[in-house]
Design a protein around this motif. Structure first.
Motif, short mmCIF file in Angstrom:
data_model
loop_
_atom_site.label_atom_id
_atom_site.label_comp_id
_atom_site.label_asym_id
_atom_site.label_seq_id
_atom_site.Cartn_x
_atom_site.Cartn_y
_atom_site.Cartn_z
N ASP A 156 -3.33 -1.35 -2.96
CA ASP A 156 -4.04 -0.14 -3.37
C ASP A 156 -3.36 0.43 -4.62
O ASP A 156 -2.48 -0.20 -5.20
CB ASP A 156 -4.12 0.87 -2.22
CG ASP A 156 -2.75 1.41 -1.82
OD1 ASP A 156 -1.75 1.13 -2.51
OD2 ASP A 156 -2.70 2.12 -0.79
N SER A 157 -3.77 1.64 -5.05
CA SER A 157 -3.23 2.16 -6.30
C SER A 157 -1.74 2.45 -6.19
O SER A 157 -1.01 2.35 -7.18
CB SER A 157 -3.99 3.41 -6.74
OG SER A 157 -3.79 4.47 -5.84
N SER A 158 -1.26 2.78 -4.99
CA SER A 158 0.18 2.98 -4.80
C SER A 158 0.93 1.66 -4.96
O SER A 158 2.00 1.61 -5.56
CB SER A 158 0.46 3.55 -3.41
OG SER A 158 -0.18 4.78 -3.24
N ASP A 177 0.84 -1.19 0.00
CA ASP A 177 0.00 0.00 0.00
C ASP A 177 0.88 1.25 0.00
O ASP A 177 2.10 1.16 -0.18
CB ASP A 177 -0.98 -0.04 1.18
CG ASP A 177 -0.27 -0.05 2.53
OD1 ASP A 177 0.95 0.17 2.58
OD2 ASP A 177 -0.96 -0.30 3.54
N ASN A 234 -5.54 8.07 1.38
CA ASN A 234 -4.19 8.32 0.86
C ASN A 234 -4.11 9.68 0.18
O ASN A 234 -3.09 10.36 0.24
CB ASN A 234 -3.78 7.22 -0.13
CG ASN A 234 -3.44 5.91 0.57
OD1 ASN A 234 -3.12 5.90 1.75
ND2 ASN A 234 -3.53 4.82 -0.16
N ASN A 235 -5.19 10.08 -0.48
CA ASN A 235 -5.21 11.41 -1.11
C ASN A 235 -5.09 12.51 -0.07
O ASN A 235 -4.40 13.51 -0.28
CB ASN A 235 -6.50 11.60 -1.92
CG ASN A 235 -6.47 10.84 -3.22
OD1 ASN A 235 -5.42 10.56 -3.77
ND2 ASN A 235 -7.65 10.50 -3.72
N SER A 265 -9.51 3.61 1.30
CA SER A 265 -8.06 3.70 1.39
C SER A 265 -7.51 4.72 0.39
O SER A 265 -6.64 5.54 0.73
CB SER A 265 -7.45 2.32 1.12
OG SER A 265 -6.05 2.39 1.09
N GLU A 266 -8.04 4.69 -0.84
CA GLU A 266 -7.58 5.65 -1.85
C GLU A 266 -7.88 7.08 -1.42
O GLU A 266 -7.06 7.99 -1.58
CB GLU A 266 -8.25 5.37 -3.20
CG GLU A 266 -7.92 4.01 -3.81
CD GLU A 266 -6.45 3.85 -4.15
OE1 GLU A 266 -5.74 4.86 -4.27
OE2 GLU A 266 -6.00 2.68 -4.28
N GLY A 320 -6.08 6.33 -8.44
CA GLY A 320 -6.82 6.47 -7.19
C GLY A 320 -8.24 6.99 -7.39
O GLY A 320 -9.21 6.35 -6.95
N TRP A 321 -8.39 8.14 -8.02
CA TRP A 321 -9.74 8.69 -8.22
C TRP A 321 -10.57 7.84 -9.17
O TRP A 321 -11.78 7.74 -9.03
CB TRP A 321 -9.68 10.14 -8.71
CG TRP A 321 -9.42 11.09 -7.59
CD1 TRP A 321 -8.27 11.78 -7.34
CD2 TRP A 321 -10.31 11.41 -6.51
NE1 TRP A 321 -8.39 12.50 -6.18
CE2 TRP A 321 -9.63 12.31 -5.67
CE3 TRP A 321 -11.62 11.02 -6.19
CZ2 TRP A 321 -10.22 12.82 -4.51
CZ3 TRP A 321 -12.20 11.54 -5.04
CH2 TRP A 321 -11.51 12.43 -4.22
#
Lengths: 112, 155
Positions: free
Chosen positions: A55-57, A22, B57-58, B53-54, B120-121
């Motif tokens: 996640d995206s990371s 993550d 994180n933003n 989570s996204e 993410g978005w």
């Protein structure tokens, strides 16, 4: 971020021992992948069967790990758990990576 | 005392933490545990925890960029057929004052050109039934609505 490494049938198998990749671990993952793939192995298989969450990371770090290997070298994936498979499917990265059901299937295909 | 209306019932979870990568990881894990306790599991639980989570994180990466990490708050409400996750923080507002559109980054090019970020978005929009952002008195509020019983994924 703990990764372990072994070689089977001339394939370098890297297993992720942490249960998530993550935002908090993505940079370390990418750096350790660089270290482990620096030897120039042509075919690397990333075993994600112990990873429950990406996640995206984390996704970006896996993509970066493939890119930093350079053209002509393969980074395949194996053992995606359901939530991890979903991230690859939604972002269409499942069409960029070769994804094997599990390690046995990946190594069998390579040997066959 | 009369029966409490749904809108006044206690939230499933209410958590606050500092907006750092490790602290929001703990928050996401607490969210996942709360959803499991509420009988929300499998694909739906995975979708909610990923989208939240996204968003967290933003806040960590952009909301408090260039300043000390501030607080981020999360409230999870179970509605009749929805799960509502409300995040609030005192960080920067959205660029241009609006939610980013969340387009899927182009991955059709050569390997060297593959995107490593920008997902993410896209994932947040994809996984939420409804999404709204407001900014008032220096606070951001992001309301993320998910189904309670069905996988939220849109085609």
């Amino acid at each position: 971020m703990q990764l372990t490494c072994a070689t089977h049938n001339n394939i370098k198998v890297i297993t992720v021992e942490d249960n998530r990749i993550d935002a908090a671990s993505a940079i370390r993952f990418k750096d350790e992948m660089r270290t482990l793939t620096d030897d120039g192995a042509d075919h690397v298989l990333l075993d994600l069967s112990g990873v429950a969450f990406v996640d995206s990371s984390g996704l970006g770090a896996i993509i970066a790990s493939m890119k930093q290997m350079g053209d002509g070298r393969r980074l395949d994936l194996a053992g995606l758990t359901p939530d991890v498979a979903k991230v690859f499917r939604l972002t269409r990265m499942d069409s960029i990576f070769v994804i094997h059901k599990d390690m046995a299937a990946a190594l069998q295909r390579a040997a066959g | 005392m009369a029966a409490t209306a749904p809108s006044q019932s206690a939230p499933l979870a209410a958590l606050s933490s500092t907006a750092t990568e490790l602290d929001v990881r703990d928050m996401v894990e607490a969210l996942g545990a709360a959803l499991t306790d509420a009988g929300i599991d499998g694909d739906l639980r995975g979708s909610i925890t990923l989208a939240v989570s996204e968003a967290l994180n933003n806040v960590t990466e952009h909301g408090y960029a260039g300043r000390a990490p501030g607080e981020v708050h999360m409230v999870v409400d179970l509605l009749a057929d929805r799960v509502l996750v409300t995040l609030s923080d005192s960080g920067h507002g959205m660029p241009g004052g609006a939610l980013p559109p969340g387009l899927l980054p182009d991955s059709s090019g050569a390997r060297a050109d593959l995107p490593e970020g920008g997902f993410g978005w896209f994932l947040i929009h994809k996984l939420c039934l409804d999404l709204s952002h407001t900014r008032h008195a220096g606070r951001n509020t992001l309301r993320m609505t998910f189904p309670r019983y069905l996988a939220p994924e849109k085609s």
